[in-house]
Motif scaffolding. Structure first.
Motif, PDB file in Angstrom:
ATOM      1  N   ASN A 165       0.834  -1.233   0.007  1.00  0.00           N
ATOM      2  CA  ASN A 165       0.006  -0.090  -0.215  1.00  0.00           C
ATOM      3  C   ASN A 165       0.813   1.181   0.035  1.00  0.00           C
ATOM      4  N   THR A 200       2.152   4.931  -1.251  1.00  0.00           N
ATOM      5  CA  THR A 200       1.799   5.679  -2.114  1.00  0.00           C
ATOM      6  C   THR A 200       2.754   7.118  -1.740  1.00  0.00           C
ATOM      7  N   ASP A 237      -1.072   3.378  -3.741  1.00  0.00           N
ATOM      8  CA  ASP A 237      -1.620   2.322  -3.089  1.00  0.00           C
ATOM      9  C   ASP A 237      -1.010   1.155  -3.893  1.00  0.00           C
ATOM     10  N   GLY A 263       2.338   3.636   3.630  1.00  0.00           N
ATOM     11  CA  GLY A 263       2.530   2.259   3.042  1.00  0.00           C
ATOM     12  C   GLY A 263       4.177   1.805   3.597  1.00  0.00           C
TER      13      GLY A 263
END
Ligand SMILES: Nc1ncnc2c1ncn2[C@@H]1O[C@H](COP(=O)(O)OP(=O)(O)OP(=O)(O)O)[C@@H](O)[C@H]1O
Ligand SMILES: [Mg+2]
Length: 312
Positions: free
Chosen positions: A10, A12, A23, A60
């Motif tokens: 995830n 970003t 993501d 992330g």
């Protein structure tokens, strides 16, 4: 059990309002030669910069051989080699001087360093240039020297950002051959590129990104089969006499969905495998003299265009 070398969860990264990577989650397993594809501005370089610890994600996590890039970056970076998209070399330093300098920066002891210099220059086939200044090096030799530098400390994974862009055909082939040699030796590689035929030659699996988002990750063989199910089979028929009666006879075969003419050859789209056998029969019955006939699997280019193609 495959061993995971890189794990991205995830991730970003935005520049103001523009999110270069959004993501993104993916894993790279040990020994994989992994192609990272996307059109210009898709977010490939931004991703590689995050995976190699040059910039941080906004959110992330990234793990390299289990080491968290945010909390344990020294250990994570020790396991990474990077061939960036842009770099500079010092004209007056020799090939060995470059590696010696880099080895010092990495804190390698002198004995390990000299052995690593010899080993890495041998791998990239620059042994004969060891004591030559890089001033006279071709673009391809420079690229191979940067690869040698990135491999010096024995990383678990090597990232290459557009490794053949800007090289002439000979230089590009040398780099591709080197990449294939490293893959055959079990090295884990992460190669960003938009040269699809090259990726098809060098990689087994790929991820395709566009506008910062992951569109697909799979083996090239699976992606090709999925596209084949979607668009049907493509047959290639080359004739000595690609004339209208032969074309018409093929077009009249039930189940032929389209024909494109490519010089003396026809590319024929059919839905079911049975139709495949009717095509050469119809061509011969209409007086066609067949030079070649085979099925063409969708290429990585076909897959890429289907995923990110015009108008999407
Ligand atoms: N430092 C930066 N500041 C602002 N925007 C940036 C910065 N770096 C990248 N971008 C933007 O983020 C997006 C992704 O860029 P990135 O360089 O990662 O793409 P790329 O897939 O490597 O493209 P290319 O194929 O052209 O190398 C682009 O829109 C780019 O303009
Ligand atoms: Mg880039």
């Amino acid at each position: 059990m495959p061993e995971t070398v890189v794990e991205v969860q995830n991730v970003t990264r935005c520049y103001g309002k523009l999110c270069a990577v959004q993501d993104l989650s993916l894993t790279v397993e040990k020994g994989e030669s992994f192609g990272f594809l996307g059109p210009n501005g898709a977010g490939k370089t931004t991703t590689i910069k995050m995976l190699t610890g040059f910039i941080r994600p906004d959110s992330g996590t990234i793990r390299v051989m289990g080491h968290d890039m945010a909390r344990d970056d020294i250990e994570a970076k020790r396991r990474i080699g990077l061939v960036p998209d842009e770099y500079g070399l010092y004209d007056d330093l020799t090939a060995a001087d470059h590696l010696r300098f880099y080895g010092r920066l990495l804190g390698m002891p002198q004995s390990d360093r000299e052995a690593a210099i010899e080993r890495s220059l041998k791998l990239v086939e620059l042994t004969e240039q060891t004591n030559n200044k890089t001033k006279g090096f071709s673009h391809g030799m420079r690229q191979r020297l940067v690869i040698a530098q990135a491999l010096m400390h024995g990383p678990a994974i090597l990232f290459l950002d557009e490794p053949t862009t800007g090289l002439d055909p000979v230089g590009a082939k040398e780099v591709r051959d080197l990449i294939k040699k490293m893959t055959a030796g079990g090295m884990t590689l992460f190669i960003s590129s938009h040269l699809l035929f090259e990726v098809q030659e060098m990689c087994r699996s790929v991820a395709v990104i566009n506008r910062g988002r992951l569109l697909k990750k799979d083996t090239i063989a699976n992606l090709s089969n999925v596209l084949k199910d979607k668009i049907g089979r493509q047959l290639f028929l080359m004739l000595q006499n690609p004339e209208k009666p032969v074309y018409d006879a093929i077009a009249a075969v039930a189940g032929v969905e389209g024909i494109s003419v490519e010089g003396p050859a026809y590319k024929i789209r059919v839905r079911s495998p049975e139709v495949q056998f009717e095509v050469p029969k119809a061509a011969v019955d209409a007086g066609g003299r067949i030079l070649a006939f085979y099925e063409v699997n969708p290429s990585l280019e076909d897959v890429f265009i289907d995923l990110v193609g015009v108008g999407k």
